[in-house]
Design a protein around this motif. Structure first.
Motif, mmCIF file in Angstrom:
data_model
loop_
_atom_site.group_PDB
_atom_site.id
_atom_site.type_symbol
_atom_site.label_atom_id
_atom_site.label_comp_id
_atom_site.label_asym_id
_atom_site.label_seq_id
_atom_site.Cartn_x
_atom_site.Cartn_y
_atom_site.Cartn_z
ATOM 1 N N VAL A 42 -88.218 -55.177 35.125
ATOM 2 C CA VAL A 42 -87.688 -56.384 34.492
ATOM 3 C C VAL A 42 -88.583 -57.585 34.759
ATOM 4 C CG1 VAL A 42 -85.781 -58.040 34.535
ATOM 5 C CG2 VAL A 42 -85.293 -55.588 34.487
ATOM 6 N N PHE A 45 -91.791 -57.302 32.876
ATOM 7 C CA PHE A 45 -91.522 -57.541 31.448
ATOM 8 C C PHE A 45 -91.427 -59.030 31.161
ATOM 9 C CE2 PHE A 45 -88.208 -58.305 28.196
ATOM 10 C CZ PHE A 45 -88.896 -57.828 27.082
ATOM 11 N N HIS A 46 -90.669 -59.740 31.967
ATOM 12 C CA HIS A 46 -90.530 -61.184 31.753
ATOM 13 C C HIS A 46 -91.832 -61.929 32.031
ATOM 14 C CE1 HIS A 46 -85.885 -61.001 32.291
ATOM 15 N NE2 HIS A 46 -86.247 -60.847 31.035
ATOM 16 N N PHE A 54 -88.014 -53.831 29.672
ATOM 17 C CA PHE A 54 -86.607 -54.128 29.421
ATOM 18 C C PHE A 54 -85.696 -52.959 29.799
ATOM 19 C CE2 PHE A 54 -88.502 -52.572 25.457
ATOM 20 C CZ PHE A 54 -87.671 -51.489 25.161
ATOM 21 N N TYR A 140 -82.871 -62.344 22.485
ATOM 22 C CA TYR A 140 -83.443 -62.174 23.820
ATOM 23 C C TYR A 140 -84.958 -62.058 23.781
ATOM 24 C CZ TYR A 140 -83.547 -60.741 28.695
ATOM 25 O OH TYR A 140 -83.766 -60.686 30.038
ATOM 26 N N PHE A 141 -85.499 -61.501 22.702
ATOM 27 C CA PHE A 141 -86.937 -61.261 22.628
ATOM 28 C C PHE A 141 -87.652 -62.318 21.797
ATOM 29 C CE2 PHE A 141 -85.012 -56.948 23.003
ATOM 30 C CZ PHE A 141 -85.353 -56.752 24.325
ATOM 31 N N HIS A 152 -80.864 -64.920 31.407
ATOM 32 C CA HIS A 152 -80.843 -63.580 31.985
ATOM 33 C C HIS A 152 -79.487 -63.186 32.557
ATOM 34 C CE1 HIS A 152 -81.133 -66.195 35.391
ATOM 35 N NE2 HIS A 152 -81.314 -65.231 36.275
ATOM 36 N N SER A 155 -76.656 -60.079 31.393
ATOM 37 C CA SER A 155 -76.402 -58.737 31.916
ATOM 38 C C SER A 155 -75.371 -58.775 33.052
ATOM 39 C CB SER A 155 -77.701 -58.098 32.407
ATOM 40 O OG SER A 155 -78.254 -58.827 33.482
ATOM 41 N N TYR A 206 -77.558 -56.236 21.414
ATOM 42 C CA TYR A 206 -78.192 -56.172 22.743
ATOM 43 C C TYR A 206 -77.305 -56.805 23.809
ATOM 44 C CZ TYR A 206 -82.017 -56.461 26.145
ATOM 45 O OH TYR A 206 -82.816 -56.322 27.260
ATOM 46 N N LEU A 255 -90.378 -53.012 21.689
ATOM 47 C CA LEU A 255 -89.136 -53.776 21.696
ATOM 48 C C LEU A 255 -88.086 -53.173 20.778
ATOM 49 C CD1 LEU A 255 -90.465 -57.470 21.669
ATOM 50 C CD2 LEU A 255 -89.735 -56.088 23.606
ATOM 51 N N ALA A 258 -85.198 -51.158 22.278
ATOM 52 C CA ALA A 258 -84.177 -51.782 23.126
ATOM 53 C C ALA A 258 -82.796 -51.536 22.536
ATOM 54 C CB ALA A 258 -84.444 -53.277 23.264
#
Length: 386
Positions: A42, A45-46, A54, A140-141, A152, A155, A206, A255, A258
């Motif tokens: 994670v 990825f960020h 992700f 989110y993307f 974030h 989740s 998502y 992506l 996801a």
């Protein structure tokens, strides 16, 4: 001579403390290692360094389903107040501190339009509805996600909503003997919703609890599927292949894979296989090595994204390369302090006080989060009006 004799016990005490804290014997270190792998995915990825990172969130979700399924559905008798207080002491203090610190650090100098959205996102995060806020505001993307330091927390909101579902199921257990059927039913309905969202291109699924419940229930279903009797060699092969697949997916998944996507089922099944396997050489040597990162993974998750967002705001350019590396080093330091000074303090307190004191403390935590959420909502309202 006397000083030298005192130094050895002191050194041994520190070693024992560190070993107990970060290599606990009462926890499955392979699952802590999976958490460590997930948070690495994670964060990278960020940071923009791992395209498929992700999937780390999906790994966390399956693990969460596994542990909460055990706490609420397997271990009997079910103690509702202890279940609730344990979750609150585990999650609320660090979340409250993160939202409070980040809000105090940036809301007073950002643009009013940004202040309104950031404050409202923080308020939703504190009442675990951040996924609902995010679904109506930002993909989110998408590029604008870098403007929201609390994005974030979507989740974490999903996780708390799943806790509510499991809590209701656990309360109903004494009235029904169909626990397994209910879990399977949740899995099938949620899988159908996810596949439908994927079919119609509903990307905001998502954030949707209905599109994610199948991942949580998959983790809980580990307790009801027959455990295979695997040899040491077979267990090592399965675990090794599972870890290799997760690492490969983190590198090659685009992506488009996801959630909601049927392709996300593969990493989830890999996590399920690793958890089911007995702990042997691969689990101990590969996953056990990174288990300390998994122990502090919640704090890392809380602090890494706000740090990246703040760095982009303050430096006024897209943070990357060596600068991003410096930010992540700072994140690790802050996360370690957060774990030692906040998470462990409250969990230790929860474990040693009486039930009445523990319950009053849980109510105080809820009240503190509710109060800060109301304050941030007011800040958001005033910022929009003016």
């Amino acid at each position: 001579m006397h000083q030298g004799q005192m130094a050895v016990p002191a050194q041994n005490t520190w070693r024992r403390t560190l070993r107990t804290e970060f290599f606990p014997t009462d926890r499955r270190r392979d699952i802590d290692g999976l958490r460590g792998l997930a948070i690495i995915f994670v964060v990278l990825f960020h940071a923009g360094w791992l395209d498929g990172g992700f999937i780390g969130v999906d790994i966390f979700i399956v693990i969460s389903g596994y542990f909460i399924g055990r706490s609420a559905l397997v271990q009997q008798p079910f103690r509702p107040m202890r279940f609730v207080s344990r979750r609150l002491y585990r999650l609320l203090p660090a979340l409250f501190c993160m939202v409070a610190v980040v809000s105090a650090s940036m809301l007073w100098w950002v643009l009013q339009s940004d202040r309104a959205d950031i404050a409202l996102n923080g308020a939703y995060a504190l009442v675990y509805l951040s996924n609902i806020w995010a679904a109506g505001h930002v993909g989110y993307f998408e590029g604008q996600s870098i403007a929201y330091p609390f994005l974030h927390t979507w989740s974490l909101s999903l996780e708390m909503q799943f806790y509510l579902v499991i809590f209701v199921m656990a309360l109903a257990l004494k009235y029904t003997h169909h626990r397994n059927r209910v879990l399977i039913g949740i899995f099938l309905v949620s899988s159908g919703c996810s596949l439908y969202s994927n079919h119609v291109g509903h990307t905001q699924g998502y954030y949707n609890i209905l599109d994610r419940l199948w991942e949580f229930s998959l983790g809980s279903m580990i307790w009801i599927v027959p455990r295979p009797h695997l040899s040491r060699a077979v267990s090592n092969i399965v675990c090794g292949l599972g870890v290799a697949f997760l690492c490969g997916a983190a590198f090659i998944y685009p992506l488009g894979f996801a959630c909601p996507s049927y392709m996300i089922a593969l990493p989830c099944l890999a996590v399920m296989a690793i958890i089911i396997c007995p702990q042997h050489d691969v689990a101990r040597k590969v996953l056990g090595t990174i288990s300390p990162i998994g122990v502090i993974s919640y704090s890392i998750y809380l602090w890494h994204w706000p740090a990246i967002v703040l760095a982009n705001y303050l430096l006024m350019f897209q943070v990357q390369g060596m600068v991003m590396g410096g930010v992540l080093v700072l994140v690790m330091i802050v996360s370690l302090l957060s774990y030692v000074g906040i998470e462990r303090v409250f969990l230790d307190y929860e474990g040693r006080v009486s039930a009445s004191v523990r319950n009053r403390g849980a109510l105080a935590l809820v009240g503190a989060c509710g109060g800060l959420a109301m304050l941030l909502s007011y800040v958001s309202y005033v910022s929009r009006v003016h």
